[in-house]
Design a protein around this motif. Sequence first.
Motif, PDB file in Angstrom:
ATOM      1  N   ILE A  57       0.837  -1.198   0.000  1.00  0.00           N
ATOM      2  CA  ILE A  57       0.000   0.000   0.000  1.00  0.00           C
ATOM      3  C   ILE A  57       0.874   1.251   0.000  1.00  0.00           C
ATOM      4  N   GLY A  58       1.933   1.237   0.813  1.00  0.00           N
ATOM      5  CA  GLY A  58       2.836   2.380   0.865  1.00  0.00           C
ATOM      6  C   GLY A  58       3.515   2.650  -0.465  1.00  0.00           C
ATOM      7  N   ALA A  59       3.944   1.589  -1.156  1.00  0.00           N
ATOM      8  CA  ALA A  59       4.589   1.756  -2.461  1.00  0.00           C
ATOM      9  C   ALA A  59       3.604   2.335  -3.477  1.00  0.00           C
ATOM     10  N   LEU A  61       0.897   4.150  -2.857  1.00  0.00           N
ATOM     11  CA  LEU A  61       0.596   5.536  -2.500  1.00  0.00           C
ATOM     12  C   LEU A  61       1.768   6.467  -2.818  1.00  0.00           C
ATOM     13  N   THR A  62       2.999   5.976  -2.676  1.00  0.00           N
ATOM     14  CA  THR A  62       4.166   6.789  -3.011  1.00  0.00           C
ATOM     15  C   THR A  62       4.188   7.107  -4.496  1.00  0.00           C
ATOM     16  N   ILE A  63       3.931   6.108  -5.324  1.00  0.00           N
ATOM     17  CA  ILE A  63       3.884   6.318  -6.776  1.00  0.00           C
ATOM     18  C   ILE A  63       2.757   7.285  -7.130  1.00  0.00           C
ATOM     19  N   LEU A  64       1.589   7.066  -6.525  1.00  0.00           N
ATOM     20  CA  LEU A  64       0.440   7.932  -6.803  1.00  0.00           C
ATOM     21  C   LEU A  64       0.718   9.365  -6.356  1.00  0.00           C
ATOM     22  N   LEU A  65       1.336   9.516  -5.188  1.00  0.00           N
ATOM     23  CA  LEU A  65       1.639  10.851  -4.681  1.00  0.00           C
ATOM     24  C   LEU A  65       2.639  11.563  -5.585  1.00  0.00           C
ATOM     25  N   GLY A  66       3.620  10.824  -6.069  1.00  0.00           N
ATOM     26  CA  GLY A  66       4.588  11.420  -6.977  1.00  0.00           C
ATOM     27  C   GLY A  66       3.949  11.881  -8.277  1.00  0.00           C
ATOM     28  N   ILE A  67       3.050  11.066  -8.808  1.00  0.00           N
ATOM     29  CA  ILE A  67       2.378  11.425 -10.060  1.00  0.00           C
ATOM     30  C   ILE A  67       1.465  12.632  -9.863  1.00  0.00           C
ATOM     31  N   VAL A  68       0.724  12.641  -8.762  1.00  0.00           N
ATOM     32  CA  VAL A  68      -0.241  13.720  -8.514  1.00  0.00           C
ATOM     33  C   VAL A  68       0.460  15.044  -8.234  1.00  0.00           C
ATOM     34  N   LEU A  69       1.542  14.997  -7.439  1.00  0.00           N
ATOM     35  CA  LEU A  69       2.183  16.242  -7.003  1.00  0.00           C
ATOM     36  C   LEU A  69       3.251  16.754  -7.954  1.00  0.00           C
ATOM     37  N   MET A  70       3.808  15.883  -8.771  1.00  0.00           N
ATOM     38  CA  MET A  70       4.963  16.286  -9.575  1.00  0.00           C
ATOM     39  C   MET A  70       4.661  16.463 -11.061  1.00  0.00           C
ATOM     40  N   ARG A  71       3.441  16.123 -11.483  1.00  0.00           N
ATOM     41  CA  ARG A  71       3.134  16.209 -12.911  1.00  0.00           C
ATOM     42  C   ARG A  71       2.043  17.232 -13.151  1.00  0.00           C
ATOM     43  N   GLY A  72       2.223  18.030 -14.192  1.00  0.00           N
ATOM     44  CA  GLY A  72       1.248  19.051 -14.543  1.00  0.00           C
ATOM     45  C   GLY A  72       1.925  20.219 -15.226  1.00  0.00           C
ATOM     46  N   LYS A  73       1.139  21.028 -15.909  1.00  0.00           N
ATOM     47  CA  LYS A  73       1.679  22.172 -16.638  1.00  0.00           C
ATOM     48  C   LYS A  73       1.386  23.479 -15.915  1.00  0.00           C
ATOM     49  N   ILE A 117       9.522   6.398   2.727  1.00  0.00           N
ATOM     50  CA  ILE A 117       9.528   6.202   4.180  1.00  0.00           C
ATOM     51  C   ILE A 117       8.504   7.120   4.835  1.00  0.00           C
ATOM     52  N   TRP A 118       8.375   8.349   4.345  1.00  0.00           N
ATOM     53  CA  TRP A 118       7.377   9.267   4.902  1.00  0.00           C
ATOM     54  C   TRP A 118       5.972   8.713   4.725  1.00  0.00           C
ATOM     55  N   VAL A 119       5.679   8.198   3.536  1.00  0.00           N
ATOM     56  CA  VAL A 119       4.342   7.650   3.265  1.00  0.00           C
ATOM     57  C   VAL A 119       4.072   6.433   4.147  1.00  0.00           C
ATOM     58  N   VAL A 120       5.043   5.527   4.251  1.00  0.00           N
ATOM     59  CA  VAL A 120       4.861   4.325   5.068  1.00  0.00           C
ATOM     60  C   VAL A 120       4.701   4.696   6.540  1.00  0.00           C
ATOM     61  N   ASN A 121       5.505   5.653   7.010  1.00  0.00           N
ATOM     62  CA  ASN A 121       5.374   6.108   8.401  1.00  0.00           C
ATOM     63  C   ASN A 121       4.004   6.729   8.652  1.00  0.00           C
ATOM     64  N   MET A 122       3.575   7.599   7.741  1.00  0.00           N
ATOM     65  CA  MET A 122       2.278   8.257   7.902  1.00  0.00           C
ATOM     66  C   MET A 122       1.139   7.244   7.824  1.00  0.00           C
ATOM     67  N   LEU A 123       1.279   6.270   6.944  1.00  0.00           N
ATOM     68  CA  LEU A 123       0.261   5.226   6.824  1.00  0.00           C
ATOM     69  C   LEU A 123       0.107   4.455   8.125  1.00  0.00           C
ATOM     70  N   GLY A 124       1.183   4.375   8.885  1.00  0.00           N
ATOM     71  CA  GLY A 124       1.151   3.653  10.145  1.00  0.00           C
ATOM     72  C   GLY A 124       0.315   4.323  11.226  1.00  0.00           C
ATOM     73  N   PHE A 125      -0.088   5.570  11.003  1.00  0.00           N
ATOM     74  CA  PHE A 125      -0.909   6.270  11.989  1.00  0.00           C
ATOM     75  C   PHE A 125      -2.339   6.481  11.513  1.00  0.00           C
ATOM     76  N   ILE A 126      -2.681   5.841  10.409  1.00  0.00           N
ATOM     77  CA  ILE A 126      -4.051   5.893   9.901  1.00  0.00           C
ATOM     78  C   ILE A 126      -4.739   4.581  10.247  1.00  0.00           C
ATOM     79  N   PRO A 127      -5.811   4.604  11.025  1.00  0.00           N
ATOM     80  CA  PRO A 127      -6.499   3.350  11.371  1.00  0.00           C
ATOM     81  C   PRO A 127      -7.036   2.643  10.123  1.00  0.00           C
ATOM     82  N   LEU A 128      -6.677   1.367   9.986  1.00  0.00           N
ATOM     83  CA  LEU A 128      -7.109   0.567   8.842  1.00  0.00           C
ATOM     84  C   LEU A 128      -7.566  -0.803   9.339  1.00  0.00           C
ATOM     85  N   PRO A 129      -8.484  -1.440   8.611  1.00  0.00           N
ATOM     86  CA  PRO A 129      -8.963  -2.777   9.023  1.00  0.00           C
ATOM     87  C   PRO A 129      -8.009  -3.876   8.586  1.00  0.00           C
TER      88      PRO A 129
END
Length: 281
Positions: A57-59, A61-73, A117-129
């Motif tokens: 999940i962390g991997a 989300l990291t890829i998705l975050l990179g695409i969302v935040l780093m791509r655009g005109k 590492i930031w994404v995986v660490n942050m994911l660790g504080f989000i309650p998940l089933p």
Amino acid sequence: MTRRLAAVVLVALAFPASAFARGTFDPSTEFEQHEWIPIHLGPLDLSITKAVVYLFIGAALTILLGIVLMRGKALTRRLTIGEQIYEVAQTQVAEQGLPTRAIGRWFPYVASLMLFIWVVNMLGFIPLPLTGETWHGIPVWGIYAATSSLSVTLALALLTFVFTHFEGIRANGAVRYFKSWIPEVPRALLPLIVPLEILGQFMRLISLSVRLFANMLAGHMLILTFVGLIIVLGNVFLAIIAVPAATLFYLFEVIIVVSIQAFIFAALAAIYIGSAIEPEH
């Protein structure tokens, strides 16, 4: 108000005997790894566990975050955040640890390492089933950080360890690189100094992995302990202290510790690789 609060807490703690009989709570069980999907290839265990799922999940989300935040005109708030992350990774991590000629080669690695590492660490504080437990057939929600597993942080550290010595040999040649491990000291001291220098290289591996593992494990353990006191003692009055304390520490971990640990790990990785490219000795 303070006196009333103190009185309530003292009354709550005055009858612990019957509360201890209501059950036990061991926060360390939250970090045990059980095989969800067993995969064994001879002596190699590739089973899917809770930590592996969180890493997947962390991997993603990291890829998705990179695409969302780093791509655009067009320059938007989203791209502004991406530029700030990029700038921190470049100026505070890569440029501080890597020589100029190596930034182009190793910046993608240290930047990706920091973000992952930031994404995986942050994911660790989000309650998940994803606790692996159920209550009346309903999955139990909980918090868990994959980086609170030593095997995960050790794998990340081992990756940096291999890259460090690979790049050191590639940039300097094997003889010159390993010779740089030997400081200029009297020859009589070499039998003592050389083993210490070699040990120091392996200590980098331990320091990288244990620092991240210990900080994330301790944070989660403390939060679970605060909440677990209410369950162990069976006394809701403890919530007056335990819940605010757990909440404050939770916010401290999310706002400060998560980012600092990701930054330190990536910064040290850059420093280690940079020192191998341009050894001091």
